[in-house]
Design an enzyme around this catalytic site. Structure first.
Site, PDB file in Angstrom:
ATOM      1  NE  ARG A  20      -7.941  -2.023   0.385  1.00  0.00           N
ATOM      2  CZ  ARG A  20      -8.251  -1.485   1.546  1.00  0.00           C
ATOM      3  NH1 ARG A  20      -9.274  -1.922   2.241  1.00  0.00           N
ATOM      4  NH2 ARG A  20      -7.556  -0.482   2.030  1.00  0.00           N
ATOM      5  CG  ASN A  38      -6.141  -4.890   1.635  1.00  0.00           C
ATOM      6  OD1 ASN A  38      -5.996  -4.994   0.428  1.00  0.00           O
ATOM      7  ND2 ASN A  38      -5.749  -3.818   2.305  1.00  0.00           N
TER       8      ASN A  38
END
Length: 92
Positions: A20, A38
């Site tokens: 990320r 996520n």
């Protein structure tokens, strides 16, 4: 300028490997806006908007991700550009 929106689901070993954060840094460096998060199933989801060439560069980067990631698949859906984002961020 031709702006596009791509919605990605990245599968593989992509959580717990800074996917990320490095996606956010790549996007910011390219001037792409949107978000990354996520998912509960272990995948990572990305929505990216911006100039076609920059979004395509980010999509290609997502096919391998950061060095510790092991991407096994990228599912892409092209959506209508909305221009709704001011930046690129990590969401939860």
């Amino acid at each position: 300028m031709d702006s596009i929106r791509a919605h990605l689901i990245i599968e593989g070993r992509v959580q717990g490997v800074f996917f990320r954060d490095t996606t956010r840094r790549e996007a910011v460096g390219l001037g792409v806006k949107g978000w990354v998060k996520n998912r509960f199933d272990g995948s990572v989801e990305v929505v990216a908007e911006g100039p076609r060439d920059k979004v395509e560069q980010l999509v290609q980067w997502c096919h391998h991700g950061p060095s510790y990631a092991q991407v096994t698949g990228v599912k892409r859906t092209d959506e209508e550009f909305t221009g709704e984002f001011d930046d690129f961020r990590i969401t939860f």
